[in-house]
Design a protein around this motif. Structure first.
Motif, mmCIF file in Angstrom:
data_model
loop_
_atom_site.group_PDB
_atom_site.id
_atom_site.type_symbol
_atom_site.label_atom_id
_atom_site.label_comp_id
_atom_site.label_asym_id
_atom_site.label_seq_id
_atom_site.Cartn_x
_atom_site.Cartn_y
_atom_site.Cartn_z
ATOM 1 N N GLY A 177 18.297 -15.380 -5.682
ATOM 2 C CA GLY A 177 17.128 -14.711 -5.119
ATOM 3 C C GLY A 177 16.171 -15.683 -4.452
ATOM 4 O O GLY A 177 15.643 -15.408 -3.363
ATOM 5 N N VAL A 178 15.942 -16.839 -5.081
ATOM 6 C CA VAL A 178 15.050 -17.839 -4.480
ATOM 7 C C VAL A 178 15.681 -18.421 -3.219
ATOM 8 O O VAL A 178 14.987 -18.705 -2.238
ATOM 9 N N ALA A 179 17.011 -18.607 -3.216
ATOM 10 C CA ALA A 179 17.684 -19.107 -2.013
ATOM 11 C C ALA A 179 17.549 -18.115 -0.867
ATOM 12 O O ALA A 179 17.282 -18.501 0.282
ATOM 13 N N ALA A 180 17.733 -16.813 -1.146
ATOM 14 C CA ALA A 180 17.566 -15.800 -0.103
ATOM 15 C C ALA A 180 16.122 -15.750 0.380
ATOM 16 O O ALA A 180 15.862 -15.608 1.584
ATOM 17 N N ALA A 181 15.172 -15.885 -0.546
ATOM 18 C CA ALA A 181 13.762 -15.906 -0.149
ATOM 19 C C ALA A 181 13.455 -17.136 0.695
ATOM 20 O O ALA A 181 12.612 -17.072 1.606
ATOM 21 N N PRO A 227 12.029 -12.914 14.322
ATOM 22 C CA PRO A 227 11.910 -11.525 13.839
ATOM 23 C C PRO A 227 13.120 -11.092 13.028
ATOM 24 O O PRO A 227 14.052 -10.456 13.537
ATOM 25 N N ARG A 228 13.119 -11.436 11.767
ATOM 26 C CA ARG A 228 14.171 -11.002 10.857
ATOM 27 C C ARG A 228 13.537 -10.192 9.739
ATOM 28 O O ARG A 228 12.596 -10.645 9.082
ATOM 29 N N ALA A 229 14.033 -8.989 9.539
ATOM 30 C CA ALA A 229 13.517 -8.156 8.464
ATOM 31 C C ALA A 229 14.075 -8.632 7.137
ATOM 32 O O ALA A 229 15.181 -9.197 7.063
ATOM 33 N N ILE A 230 13.303 -8.424 6.082
ATOM 34 C CA ILE A 230 13.754 -8.867 4.766
ATOM 35 C C ILE A 230 14.970 -8.067 4.310
ATOM 36 O O ILE A 230 15.769 -8.554 3.511
ATOM 37 N N ASP A 231 15.131 -6.854 4.842
ATOM 38 C CA ASP A 231 16.325 -6.074 4.510
ATOM 39 C C ASP A 231 17.589 -6.718 5.075
ATOM 40 O O ASP A 231 18.671 -6.606 4.480
ATOM 41 N N GLU A 232 17.479 -7.392 6.236
ATOM 42 C CA GLU A 232 18.640 -8.076 6.803
ATOM 43 C C GLU A 232 19.089 -9.221 5.903
ATOM 44 O O GLU A 232 20.296 -9.439 5.704
ATOM 45 N N VAL A 233 18.124 -9.960 5.368
ATOM 46 C CA VAL A 233 18.473 -11.033 4.446
ATOM 47 C C VAL A 233 19.017 -10.455 3.149
ATOM 48 O O VAL A 233 19.962 -10.992 2.559
ATOM 49 N N GLY A 234 18.439 -9.344 2.697
ATOM 50 C CA GLY A 234 18.914 -8.716 1.477
ATOM 51 C C GLY A 234 20.336 -8.189 1.590
ATOM 52 O O GLY A 234 21.062 -8.130 0.590
ATOM 53 N N ASP A 235 20.752 -7.825 2.804
ATOM 54 C CA ASP A 235 22.108 -7.301 2.984
ATOM 55 C C ASP A 235 23.172 -8.379 2.767
ATOM 56 O O ASP A 235 24.295 -8.076 2.343
ATOM 57 N N VAL A 236 22.847 -9.636 3.084
ATOM 58 C CA VAL A 236 23.827 -10.713 2.921
ATOM 59 C C VAL A 236 23.611 -11.497 1.632
ATOM 60 O O VAL A 236 24.400 -12.390 1.312
ATOM 61 N N ALA A 237 22.550 -11.179 0.890
ATOM 62 C CA ALA A 237 22.268 -11.878 -0.368
ATOM 63 C C ALA A 237 23.104 -11.284 -1.493
ATOM 64 O O ALA A 237 23.601 -10.151 -1.405
ATOM 65 N N ARG A 238 23.230 -12.058 -2.568
ATOM 66 C CA ARG A 238 23.981 -11.599 -3.740
ATOM 67 C C ARG A 238 23.093 -10.861 -4.740
ATOM 68 O O ARG A 238 23.566 -10.500 -5.815
ATOM 69 N N VAL A 239 21.836 -10.682 -4.399
ATOM 70 C CA VAL A 239 20.901 -9.959 -5.247
ATOM 71 C C VAL A 239 20.297 -8.828 -4.422
ATOM 72 O O VAL A 239 20.507 -8.735 -3.211
#
Length: 325
Positions: free
Chosen positions: A172-176, A188-200
């Protein structure tokens, strides 16, 4: 392959030191020393071409480094816990490209196991490698540049130094950290885009980003609809005049307060929808809503408010022109 099998007996890799062996100069029987990647005789100066390992810098002419053409290997990087100085042990072939037999492969497998265990001096280093590897994976999945990968690694290192990983997921900290690097760079990257490729989950990424933003004092600024217009326009492949009109509408939405309290990506999609209608390249609301990751109701509400502002401005301009006449 044993470590001592790579070189001859008595071979000395240290520069400027005499080789402790019975080898002498073939010409004058003088003393042979190893220095700067070569072996030579100190008496007659004969160079014995048997030492092919040069620990010095290799001179080469490169356009990006005209003043200092020295080359000593790959540059160090923050994306790896050891700065990019990792030693990798091969599996099926040696350094010359020859296939290894079964006994040597088994020996290398044992060496890889011991090397993997000895890479980390503490649990903190293991956590650092895990976080940096996860951040590199996500930056690659998102198609981010190398500079953003470096910046996300620096943010993760700062978070670990500030003890912000305690009680939180490393993933989670790495994705953040990846999302924070995008925010700091104005991407312009939405946090949902990062959440889609994160493991959390995305919620855990959002919570971790809040901790990083508060604990590290990240130099981020609020996102505006103007930040998302170029991204959406490129995805739709609209004309330059449509893109310019959408940017003007995005600024108008901020000035008139239409964007206050609303998701910037939704207002950006509404501005681009209005621009396509004005320029004769109409796109559907569902298409733009899916691109901005908002509902059609959200886009339609923002578009109605923007259109009302534009109509009010046009009416006021007509009244002013009539009074002027």
């Amino acid at each position: 392959m044993q470590p001592g099998d790579s070189y001859e007996t008595g071979f000395d890799e240290s520069a400027g030191k005499t080789i402790n062996s019975t080898a002498t100069c073939p010409e004058c029987d003088g003393t042979v020393v190893a220095d700067a990647g070569e072996r030579h005789c100190t008496d007659c100066g004969l160079i014995i071409d048997e030492y092919h390992i040069d620990h010095g810098a290799t001179k080469r002419q490169a356009p990006e480094s005209e003043t200092d053409p020295s080359h000593v290997g790959a540059p160090r990087t923050k994306t790896m816990h050891d700065g990019g100085l990792t030693t990798r042990i091969g599996r099926r072939r040696d350094g010359a490209g020859q296939k290894l037999d079964g006994a040597r492969r088994r020996r290398l497998r044992r060496l890889r196991t011991q090397h993997r265990r000895a890479r980390h001096g503490s649990k903190r280093e293991r956590n650092l490698e895990l976080g940096l590897r996860e951040a590199s994976r996500m930056t690659g999945a998102l198609g981010l540049s190398e500079s953003l990968a470096e910046q996300s690694a620096v943010i993760f290192r700062r978070a670990q130094a500030a003890d912000l990983l305690l009680g939180r997921s490393i993933e989670g900290v790495a994705a953040a950290s990846v999302y924070a690097a995008c925010r700091c760079a104005g991407l312009p990257r939405a946090i949902d885009e990062v959440g889609d490729v994160a493991r959390v989950s995305t919620e855990r990424v959002r919570n971790a980003y809040g901790v990083l933003n508060e604990g590290l004092g990240l130099p981020t600024r609020p996102q505006t609809p103007r930040d998302f217009v170029p991204k959406f326009a490129s995805a739709l492949d609209v004309k330059a005049e449509t893109r310019k009109r959408a940017l003007d509408l995005a600024e108008r939405a901020v000035e008139t307060g239409v964007a206050n309290g609303r998701q910037p990506s939704g207002i950006a999609a509404a501005c681009l929808y209005q621009a396509t209608r004005e320029c004769g390249a109409t796109r559907t609301q569902a298409e733009l809503a899916a691109l901005a990751d908002v509902t059609t109701v959200t886009l339609r509400t923002g578009w109605h408010d923007l259109r009302n502002v534009l109509q009010t401005t046009e009416t006021r301009a007509d009244v002013d022109a009539a009074e002027g006449c």
